[in-house]
Write a protein that holds these residues in place. Sequence first.
Motif, PDB file in Angstrom:
ATOM      1  N   UNK A 152      61.184  45.838  14.698  1.00  0.00           N
ATOM      2  CA  UNK A 152      60.479  45.513  15.931  1.00  0.00           C
ATOM      3  C   UNK A 152      60.162  44.023  15.920  1.00  0.00           C
ATOM      4  N   UNK A 153      60.727  43.303  16.865  1.00  0.00           N
ATOM      5  CA  UNK A 153      60.553  41.858  16.875  1.00  0.00           C
ATOM      6  C   UNK A 153      59.076  41.509  17.049  1.00  0.00           C
ATOM      7  N   UNK A 154      58.720  40.357  16.470  1.00  0.00           N
ATOM      8  CA  UNK A 154      57.321  39.934  16.458  1.00  0.00           C
ATOM      9  C   UNK A 154      56.998  38.996  17.618  1.00  0.00           C
ATOM     10  N   UNK A 155      58.035  38.424  18.228  1.00  0.00           N
ATOM     11  CA  UNK A 155      57.808  37.394  19.244  1.00  0.00           C
ATOM     12  C   UNK A 155      57.914  36.002  18.651  1.00  0.00           C
ATOM     13  N   UNK A 156      57.888  35.916  17.328  1.00  0.00           N
ATOM     14  CA  UNK A 156      58.111  34.655  16.632  1.00  0.00           C
ATOM     15  C   UNK A 156      59.603  34.606  16.301  1.00  0.00           C
ATOM     16  N   UNK A 157      60.368  33.992  17.203  1.00  0.00           N
ATOM     17  CA  UNK A 157      61.819  34.033  17.079  1.00  0.00           C
ATOM     18  C   UNK A 157      62.302  33.471  15.753  1.00  0.00           C
ATOM     19  N   UNK A 158      61.705  32.406  15.293  1.00  0.00           N
ATOM     20  CA  UNK A 158      62.136  31.796  14.029  1.00  0.00           C
ATOM     21  C   UNK A 158      61.952  32.769  12.862  1.00  0.00           C
ATOM     22  N   UNK A 159      60.805  33.414  12.806  1.00  0.00           N
ATOM     23  CA  UNK A 159      60.533  34.403  11.749  1.00  0.00           C
ATOM     24  C   UNK A 159      61.489  35.592  11.858  1.00  0.00           C
ATOM     25  N   UNK A 160      61.681  36.078  13.076  1.00  0.00           N
ATOM     26  CA  UNK A 160      62.562  37.226  13.273  1.00  0.00           C
ATOM     27  C   UNK A 160      63.997  36.901  12.865  1.00  0.00           C
ATOM     28  N   UNK A 161      64.479  35.729  13.229  1.00  0.00           N
ATOM     29  CA  UNK A 161      65.845  35.356  12.867  1.00  0.00           C
ATOM     30  C   UNK A 161      66.003  35.193  11.354  1.00  0.00           C
ATOM     31  N   UNK A 162      64.957  34.800  10.650  1.00  0.00           N
ATOM     32  CA  UNK A 162      65.017  34.749   9.184  1.00  0.00           C
ATOM     33  C   UNK A 162      65.275  36.140   8.623  1.00  0.00           C
ATOM     34  N   UNK A 163      64.629  37.144   9.212  1.00  0.00           N
ATOM     35  CA  UNK A 163      64.841  38.539   8.789  1.00  0.00           C
ATOM     36  C   UNK A 163      66.300  38.936   9.043  1.00  0.00           C
ATOM     37  N   UNK A 164      66.814  38.599  10.222  1.00  0.00           N
ATOM     38  CA  UNK A 164      68.199  38.941  10.552  1.00  0.00           C
ATOM     39  C   UNK A 164      69.179  38.256   9.607  1.00  0.00           C
ATOM     40  N   UNK A 165      69.025  36.948   9.439  1.00  0.00           N
ATOM     41  CA  UNK A 165      69.942  36.191   8.573  1.00  0.00           C
ATOM     42  C   UNK A 165      69.890  36.706   7.141  1.00  0.00           C
ATOM     43  N   UNK A 166      68.693  37.076   6.669  1.00  0.00           N
ATOM     44  CA  UNK A 166      68.550  37.584   5.311  1.00  0.00           C
ATOM     45  C   UNK A 166      69.320  38.890   5.121  1.00  0.00           C
ATOM     46  N   UNK A 167      69.289  39.756   6.123  1.00  0.00           N
ATOM     47  CA  UNK A 167      69.989  41.035   6.029  1.00  0.00           C
ATOM     48  C   UNK A 167      71.500  40.836   5.868  1.00  0.00           C
TER      49      UNK A 167
END
Length: 179
Positions: A152-167
């Motif tokens: 569930x995205x947080x609204x903090x795009x930078x933080x969310x994209x870090x999660x995506x890139x890490x996966x």
Amino acid sequence: MKTISKFILFTLLGWKIENNFPKSLKKYVVIAAPHTSWVDFPIAILTRMSLGTMIHFIGKDSLFKSPFGFVFSMLGGTPVDRSKSNNLVDAVVNIFNSRDEFRLGLSPEGTRKKVEKWKTGFYYIAKGANVPIVMATLDFGNKRVKISEPYYITGDMEKDFEVFYDFFKHVKGKNPELF
């Protein structure tokens, strides 16, 4: 079709699947990466059919016309009219809002070519439709499809994209130089 898909994917092609698409959720966006080859599409279709979960995709409406349009529809495609001045994100959010059940698979790269930066449309679709994102890898290095829990995205795009890139960081595409 499920049995045939499993036979092709597991026995003939030697792939494995780690985890499953969420069964309890009727709506979410699936981001699948890396997308480096035309081969990604049939592997994704076989995976989806093996797991018994319909994951839709979108395509320009001209693909869905005769004589072969029915094939794209049968595979779970949804036409999008790009001739209007509609924003694609808004058009897809409207599809989510008009259906009781809709799971949409997208490539965050937006192309099979190497990109320096992912497109953000999938993020805004998930945000606008208020649905989670499920990540799915097509790791040709290990012949493994890995599926995440819903995020569930947080609204903090930078933080969310870090999660995506890490996966996706240790995944090898069919053409690894393109990811």
